[in-house]
Design a protein around this motif. Structure first.
Motif, short mmCIF file in Angstrom:
data_model
loop_
_atom_site.label_atom_id
_atom_site.label_comp_id
_atom_site.label_asym_id
_atom_site.label_seq_id
_atom_site.Cartn_x
_atom_site.Cartn_y
_atom_site.Cartn_z
N ASN A 215 52.30 13.80 13.06
CA ASN A 215 53.28 13.82 12.44
C ASN A 215 53.14 13.33 10.95
N ASN A 216 52.43 12.26 10.84
CA ASN A 216 52.28 11.69 9.24
C ASN A 216 51.42 12.77 8.55
N ILE A 217 50.57 13.47 8.98
CA ILE A 217 49.71 14.49 8.12
C ILE A 217 50.81 15.70 7.83
N PHE A 218 51.69 15.87 8.77
CA PHE A 218 52.70 17.01 8.67
C PHE A 218 53.51 16.66 7.39
N VAL A 219 54.17 15.29 7.64
CA VAL A 219 55.04 14.97 6.30
C VAL A 219 54.53 14.74 5.35
N ASN A 220 53.21 14.06 5.11
CA ASN A 220 52.66 14.03 3.91
C ASN A 220 52.20 15.14 3.28
N ALA A 221 51.72 16.25 4.09
CA ALA A 221 51.25 17.64 3.38
C ALA A 221 52.52 18.31 2.76
N VAL A 222 53.65 18.09 3.43
CA VAL A 222 54.83 18.87 2.78
C VAL A 222 55.32 17.76 1.66
N ASN A 223 55.40 16.81 1.91
CA ASN A 223 55.94 15.77 0.66
C ASN A 223 54.84 15.97 -0.73
N HIS A 224 53.64 15.84 -0.42
CA HIS A 224 52.62 15.85 -1.52
C HIS A 224 51.89 17.16 -1.71
N ARG A 225 52.53 18.11 -1.00
CA ARG A 225 51.85 19.69 -1.31
C ARG A 225 50.41 19.77 -1.22
N TYR A 226 49.83 19.29 -0.06
CA TYR A 226 48.64 19.58 0.28
C TYR A 226 48.56 20.56 1.92
N ASP A 227 47.18 20.92 2.11
CA ASP A 227 47.06 21.86 2.97
C ASP A 227 47.10 20.84 4.28
N ALA A 228 47.68 20.87 5.28
CA ALA A 228 47.58 19.81 6.44
C ALA A 228 46.33 20.05 7.06
N HIS A 229 45.93 21.20 7.41
CA HIS A 229 44.69 21.89 8.31
C HIS A 229 43.24 21.61 7.45
N ASP A 230 43.23 21.63 6.17
CA ASP A 230 42.18 21.50 5.29
C ASP A 230 42.04 19.76 5.43
N PHE A 231 43.08 19.12 5.27
CA PHE A 231 43.24 17.42 5.51
C PHE A 231 42.59 17.35 6.56
N MET A 232 43.07 17.75 7.59
CA MET A 232 42.52 17.27 9.01
C MET A 232 41.08 17.78 9.19
N ARG A 233 40.64 18.77 8.80
CA ARG A 233 39.45 19.53 9.05
C ARG A 233 38.55 18.41 8.37
#
Length: 276
Positions: A169-187
């Motif tokens: 959930n924190n990745i999802f929230v941060n990805a929206v708020n800070h404009r980055y790709d959640a899947h790329d971050f997690m990868r």
């Protein structure tokens, strides 16, 4: 496939009366339970005797500069030993500055902060006599970023040689708020270090602003991201967090079942068939 639920005092009755299979493990914040006696203390001992218990800390303040409270670390180690806790985690943040701030503050993403935090994590691991996991936090303002968040997390994990509590959930929230790709971050995360997953609900303040609350059902996008995490890293134990606005217990059990079903989809075929 282990699906857990957060142990909260408001849920003590339903958890004690839970049917087999409602959840596979519980998670508690030792900060709220160390030294607690009476019916709550007895209830905790009863639950930890019946169910595996992991612990998620709230107040060590890994990113702070004040020395750790050695007495508290000793009490924490005794608590973890008493309840046979296999995993202890803390937030990759700080929450104190000459007193408790009662919020999880983001650490500056700098090389200096990497060395500082990694050293404090090693200090905690030595004091507790065990490896710990640190959790990626949600944050809404970044005080200073000399490196991307993902590079900061990876550098801390490597230098401290600790594990990761992956909060989806924190990745999802941060990805929206800070404009980055959640899947790329997690990868880019080190899958071998992931101890377990967290999922939780959040509040939609606006289309481009999400607030991590733990006070609502898990959103579809977070379920999808948990599914992606399992596809990338394999099914790991996963915990449903709910801190307030508690629905009927049956609704929480239904969400835990969704967690378990998500994990099971990514289990080896022989495991899925054995549990069918």
């Amino acid at each position: 496939m282990a699906a857990g639920l957060g142990l909260r005092r408001a849920l003590m009755g339903p958890l004690q009366a839970a049917a087999p299979g409602d959840f596979d493990f519980l998670e508690c914040a030792p900060d709220n339970w160390i030294g607690v006696g009476g019916r709550f203390g007895e209830g905790l001992r009863e639950l930890s005797a019946k169910h595996p218990l992991v612990c998620h800390g709230l107040s060590l303040s890994l990113g702070a500069v004040e020395p750790f409270d050695e007495t508290y670390l000793l009490k924490l180690r005794r608590f973890l030993d008493e309840h046979r806790v296999p995993i202890y985690s803390e937030h990759l943040s700080y929450c104190s500055d000459d007193g408790q701030l009662y919020d999880l503050m983001p650490i500056p993403f700098t090389e200096e902060a990497v060395h500082h935090v990694a050293g404090r994590i090693r200090q905690v691991q030595d004091a507790l006599g065990r490896r710990i996991a640190v959790e990626n936090i949600s944050y809404y303002a970044a005080p200073y970023q000399a490196m991307p968040e993902i590079d900061f997390i990876n550098a801390v994990l490597a230098e401290a040689d600790c594990d990761l509590l992956l909060d989806v959930n924190n990745i999802f929230v941060n990805a929206v708020n800070h404009r980055y790709d959640a899947h790329d971050f997690m990868r880019r995360l080190p899958g071998a270090r992931i101890a377990y997953y967290h999922v939780a609900g959040h509040y939609d303040e606006a289309e481009d602003l999400k607030v991590d609350t733990h006070g609502a059902p898990v959103k579809p996008g977070v379920w999808e991201l948990l599914d992606t995490a399992c596809a990338m890293f394999g099914p790991r134990p996963a915990l449903l967090e709910r801190d307030f606005n508690f629905p009927p217990y049956a609704e929480l059990v239904a969400e835990v079942a969704t967690v378990r079903d998500t994990l099971r989809r990514h289990a080896p075929a022989e495991v899925r068939h054995a549990r069918a």
